[in-house]
Design an enzyme around this catalytic site. Structure first.
Site, PDB file in Angstrom:
ATOM      1  N   LYS A 170       0.852  -1.203   0.000  1.00  0.00           N
ATOM      2  CA  LYS A 170       0.000   0.000   0.000  1.00  0.00           C
ATOM      3  C   LYS A 170       0.885   1.248   0.000  1.00  0.00           C
ATOM      4  CE  LYS A 170      -1.687   3.112   2.683  1.00  0.00           C
ATOM      5  NZ  LYS A 170      -1.818   4.233   1.769  1.00  0.00           N
ATOM      6  N   GLU A 245       9.476   2.622  10.816  1.00  0.00           N
ATOM      7  CA  GLU A 245      10.465   3.680  10.634  1.00  0.00           C
ATOM      8  C   GLU A 245       9.691   4.977  10.637  1.00  0.00           C
ATOM      9  OE1 GLU A 245      13.552   3.540  10.839  1.00  0.00           O
ATOM     10  OE2 GLU A 245      13.821   1.376  10.656  1.00  0.00           O
ATOM     11  N   CYS A 279      13.326  11.791   6.556  1.00  0.00           N
ATOM     12  CA  CYS A 279      13.362  11.549   8.002  1.00  0.00           C
ATOM     13  C   CYS A 279      14.795  11.628   8.509  1.00  0.00           C
ATOM     14  CB  CYS A 279      12.714  10.225   8.344  1.00  0.00           C
ATOM     15  SG  CYS A 279      13.454   8.852   7.513  1.00  0.00           S
ATOM     16  N   GLU A 377       9.339  17.263  14.613  1.00  0.00           N
ATOM     17  CA  GLU A 377       9.748  17.062  13.222  1.00  0.00           C
ATOM     18  C   GLU A 377       8.879  17.939  12.317  1.00  0.00           C
ATOM     19  OE1 GLU A 377       8.969  13.285  11.157  1.00  0.00           O
ATOM     20  OE2 GLU A 377      11.039  13.393  10.448  1.00  0.00           O
TER      21      GLU A 377
HETATM   22  C1  UN1 Z   1      18.193   8.704   3.051  1.00  0.00           C
HETATM   23  O1  UN1 Z   1      18.407   9.661   3.775  1.00  0.00           O
HETATM   24  O2  UN1 Z   1      18.981   8.363   2.169  1.00  0.00           O
HETATM   25  O3  UN1 Z   1      11.763   8.546   5.024  1.00  0.00           O
HETATM   26  C2  UN1 Z   1      17.011   7.848   3.194  1.00  0.00           C
HETATM   27  C3  UN1 Z   1      12.955   8.820   5.024  1.00  0.00           C
HETATM   28  C4  UN1 Z   1      13.918   7.705   5.275  1.00  0.00           C
HETATM   29  C5  UN1 Z   1      14.820   7.460   4.144  1.00  0.00           C
HETATM   30  C6  UN1 Z   1      15.990   8.351   4.137  1.00  0.00           C
HETATM   31  N1  UN1 Z   1      13.197   6.507   5.621  1.00  0.00           N
HETATM   32  O4  UN1 Z   1      13.333   9.947   4.801  1.00  0.00           O
END
Ligand code: UN1
Length: 476
Positions: A170, A245, A279, A377
């Site tokens: 999804k 994550e 992130c 964030e």
């Molecule tokens: C990166 O910085 O190369 O959602 C990857 C995000 C992370 C991936 C970052 N899960 O920004």
């Protein structure tokens, strides 16, 4: 309408979603299926039926399939990059780079199928052999965000298939186009029916149905903390395995002995590239007082020179914010920065020849780590610059966060670099490198509010995508 892919068939549905270009709101990319709980149920059933045979398939079959997918993505990287830049707003070079990375991930896991190893250990009982092997978990639900619309699906789907699981995918509502292209390629890779399914749609409908579905054994999710938390609670009810994550508020420490041009480049990249929508973005720049003013002056000048514009425009360095909702939220944080007493440089919405969600990078000078702008964030092109008295103070500030994904330090000192690497409470530590932009073959993940469950990517992905079996055999 672009359809869902369920049980080896492209299937339509009643509802659809409009996909528009955030660089140019007159550009309608297409209508995409918005699935229902019934669609999710069909996909989960198809996947569950495919599990026994796929789980026991010859690894060469899986290796070949993953290799074909990787090669197909690579051969169509221009098309993917264009779609990704168009629907998400990443610049074209960034979008093509992400596509290549996704292809490399499939190729990496193609090889990993041949390295699924276990242990053979002597039993403490006579004439008994003990074997420890890894088996698939079963049906894996994959829920992905809009900010890496091909790399993140790749780093969840590739290991899932590698270790013999079946997938219900999804993608984010804002980026169904890239997901649909990926599903087309996987559909052409001749996997057995049901092994891979795509159900596009709303998180509150498809995601919710997934987490409640008894045939979904595990869910790998990347997204926000509130959704991740709710998902973990719901998944616990069904005793599903989860891997989350989530956010970050990643610190980049700049010491007084740093190579200043390198530090500025690392901070610009980490804070503002991909419009700060990572992130792993460096949203807290923690700078030694001795170089604070020089650093801020240089950063403000360099950020003001970044070219903000249409993601597909030649020379664009910072594409648009992904959506109006995200832009409103970013602008509210810029206002908050002023209210909290920081000095704001940039951060304003700007006009371009096309109507889109363009925002200049924002620098919050004289920010404190305790301010909301430094603790929450933002997920936009906004960075707090916080002064530190010395290394210990900088380290303490860096670790003073509810997150713990990545962290960085720019320094010429091996001593500081070593100490930071050992004492930073983040899952990933960068020395003289941006906090964002990671390799594809090593573990990815963090601590505290950033991650839950075992690591993604590289060989560590096996922890999540397999279940360990211990067998005892008595030879008689
Ligand atoms: C990166 O910085 O190369 O959602 C990857 C995000 C992370 C991936 C970052 N899960 O920004």
């Amino acid at each position: 309408m672009h359809q869902n892919y369920i049980n080896g068939q492209w299937v339509g549905c009643e509802e659809s979603l409009e996909n528009r270009n955030p660089s140019d709101l007159t550009d309608l990319i297409g209508q995409y299926a918005s699935g229902s709980a019934a669609d999710l149920d069909q996909a989960a059933q198809a996947a569950a039926q495919a599990v026994p045979a796929w789980g026991l398939s010859n690894p060469q079959v899986r290796a070949d399939a993953l290799e074909r997918i990787g090669a197909a993505i690579l051969s169509r990287k221009g098309e993917f990059g264009h779609m990704l830049a168009r629907e998400e707003g990443k610049t074209l070079p960034e979008a093509i780079g992400e596509t290549v990375r996704a292809a490399q991930i499939f190729k990496f896991f193609a090889q990993e199928t041949l390295r699924i190893a276990g242990d053979a250990i002597d039993s403490v009982r006579p004439d008994v052999d003990v074997m420890v092997t890894r088996e698939p978990v079963g049906v894996v639900g994959v829920i992905t965000p809009w900010n890496f619309p091909i790399a993140i699906p790749a780093w969840k789907i590739a290991p899932a298939l590698c270790y013999g699981n079946c997938v219900v995918f999804k993608p984010a509502e804002l980026t169904p186009g890239t997901a649909h292209l990926l599903a087309q390629i996987i559909a052409e890779a001749e996997l057995p029916v049901g092994v891979f399914n795509l159900v596009m749609g709303a998180g509150s409908v498809v995601g919710q149905a997934m987490v409640e579905h008894p045939l979904i054994d595990a869910i790998s999710f990347t997204g926000s903390v509130p959704v991740g938390r709710a998902l973990a609670v719901e998944a616990a009810r069904g005793l599903k395995k989860v891997q989350l994550e989530m956010g970050g508020k990643n610190p980049m420490v700049v010491m007084d002995d740093a190579d200043m041009p390198l530090a500025i480049e690392a901070c610009l990249n980490g804070a503002f590239y991909s419009t700060g929508q990572r992130c792993t973005a460096s949203s807290r720049l923690i700078v030694h007082r001795a170089v604070y003013d020089d650093f801020c002056d240089r950063l403000v000048t360099a950020a003001a020179a970044l070219k903000v514009g249409h993601a597909l425009g030649a020379g664009t360095q910072i594409g648009p914010v992904v959506s109006e909702k995200q832009l409103r939220s970013n602008l509210a944080y810029v206002d908050l920065a002023r209210e909290e007493g920081a000095e704001v440089f940039g951060g304003e919405q700007i006009n371009a020849p096309t109507e889109g969600f363009f925002q200049r990078p924002a620098i919050f000078r004289n920010a404190q780590n305790s301010m909301r702008i430094s603790q929450e964030e933002i997920f936009g092109p906004c960075a707090s610059v916080i002064a530190a008295d010395d290394f210990d103070h900088a380290l303490a500030l860096a670790n003073d966060t509810a997150f713990g994904l990545s962290s960085g330090i720019c320094t010429g000192s091996l001593k500081y670099a070593r100490e930071f690497r050992r004492k930073s409470t983040a899952g990933m530590v960068m020395v003289n490198l941006p906090t964002a932009g990671v390799d594809y073959h090593v573990p990815f993940g963090g601590r505290r509010g950033s991650s839950l469950g075992s690591r993604e990517q590289g060989r560590y992905a096996a922890e999540f995508y397999t279940s360990v079996k211990t067998s005892y055999v008595f030879a008689g």
